[in-house]
Enzyme design. Structure first.
Site: not given
Ligand code: GDD
Ligand code: MG
Length: 349
Positions: A157, A217
């Protein structure tokens, strides 16, 4: 081959759609997002799935059970306290003794997993991460890489001043099990902020698989709507939809009165009933087991499964979800609550 889905996030940015449903279970054209992703993986040779859950895990378990219905073997891990992306991966290590896949469970993409696996082997990498190009990288994790496609830095981010790259972590990884020993046990760990930088520091090779395939996403309501728009308009080709004549999909056992006007693109699920003189579409999705009363007009909207829409209802640019009986009608932008035949939009039962 085994695949792990990180499916434990709270889906806060997707509220109210995630008030009663974990984010991976939101429907995309009549099927939960997670089911669509699992079926894609099955077609690539994955036969065993590990679901790492935390928020409303029972909703996922009730739907998929042991996976037999989909021809997959599904295991569940549930965290009482969310362990973060890295902690969740570590927590499932007992399942992995060979190369395996990891997916953020809120992604819809066409990234070619078979090509990615070949690339991973060719690069002899400990980890391979799919990257995709986006306009605004500040919402994601930016990855910088060298000319041989090995990662050099990770910035999660970033502020606009912190990065020049628009290539971001697509949330799809291939892991060799050896790297799991670098993640601490029983701790909240971010794979993006902590583990990947540590692996680089320790000299592990992290390959970067660059893809220009469709990727989204589904983290916000706007993105949820965008995905449906993209499917209806062909940017994400969902075979069951685009093989249909004139972009109108009608599921099994659905009855549509002969006076109904359908303006494509439209997707109507199975066991749904559309009554006389109604107009459906364009850009409209109606789920399974729904009913639409006579003289109604539904345009630019998404209706979840099991919703009954009263006679003479008019709606545009709305998402209607069926999770709570009788209430959850979500307005997006300007909901046009026009009157029609003397009645306003009826309650959703
Ligand atoms: N089991 C588990 N436990 N799953 C989790 C947890 C946790 O504590 N936290 C998040 N997740 C899962 C979410 O359900 C989702 O499917 C995935 O991990 C990523 O979490 P998000 O909260 O959606 O993250 P983001 O979208 O802000 O960022 C992530 O995804 C991006 C791409 O969409 C990161 O990986 C970024 O680096 C990436 O660009
Ligand atoms: Mg996400």
């Amino acid at each position: 081959m085994k695949a792990l889905f990180l499916a434990g996030g709270m889906g806060t940015r997707l509220k109210p759609l995630t008030d009663d449903l974990p984010k991976p279970m939101v429907p995309v054209m009549g099927k939960p997002l997670l089911e669509r992703n699992m079926l894609r993986l099955k077609a690539c040779g994955v036969d065993e799935i590990i679901l790492s859950t935390s928020y409303k895990p029972q909703k996922i378990k009730e739907y998929f059970g042991d996976g037999a219905k989909l021809g997959l073997k599904i295991h569940y891990i549930c965290e009482d306290i969310p362990l973060g992306t890295g902690g969740a991966i570590k927590n499932s290590q007992e399942f992995f003794d060979d190369t395996f896949l990891i997916f953020n469970a809120d992604i819809l993409s066409n990234i070619n997993i078979i090509e990615m696996l070949k690339f991973h082997k060719k690069k002899r990498a400990a980890v391979t991460i799919a990257v995709t190009e986006v306009e605004n990288p500040s919402l994601y994790g930016v990855i910088e890489y060298d000319e041989d496609f090995y990662a050099e830095s990770f910035t999660e981010k970033p502020k606009p001043s912190e990065t020049k790259s628009n290539y971001i972590n697509a949330g799809i990884y291939i892991f060799e099990p050896e790297v799991l020993k670098e993640i601490p046990d029983f701790k909240v760990v971010s794979i993006e902020r902590e583990t990947y930088p540590l692996l680089l520091e320790k000299g592990y090779s992290i390959a970067v698989f660059k893809s220009s395939e469709y990727w989204m996403d589904i983290g916000t309501v706007e993105k949820y709507k965008q995905v449906h728009h993209d499917i209806l308009n062909g940017s994400y080709p969902l075979p069951e939809f685009h093989e249909e004549i004139q972009d109108i999909f009608i599921g099994d056992h659905t009855t549509i009165h002969s006076t109904v006007k359908i303006i494509p693109p439209v997707y109507i699920g199975s066991k749904t009933k559309i009554d006389a003189f109604s107009v459906i579409g364009p850009n409209t999705i109606i789920g399974n087991h729904c009913s639409v009363g006579t003289n109604s007009k539904i345009t630019h909207s998404i209706v979840w499964d099991g919703i009954s829409i009263q006679d003479s209802s008019i709606m545009s640019d709305m998402i209607l979800n069926s999770v709570k009986q009788g209430s959850t009608c979500m307005k997006k932008n300007d909901m046009k609550k026009e009157t029609h035949a003397g009645e306003a939009l009826g309650p959703i039962a």
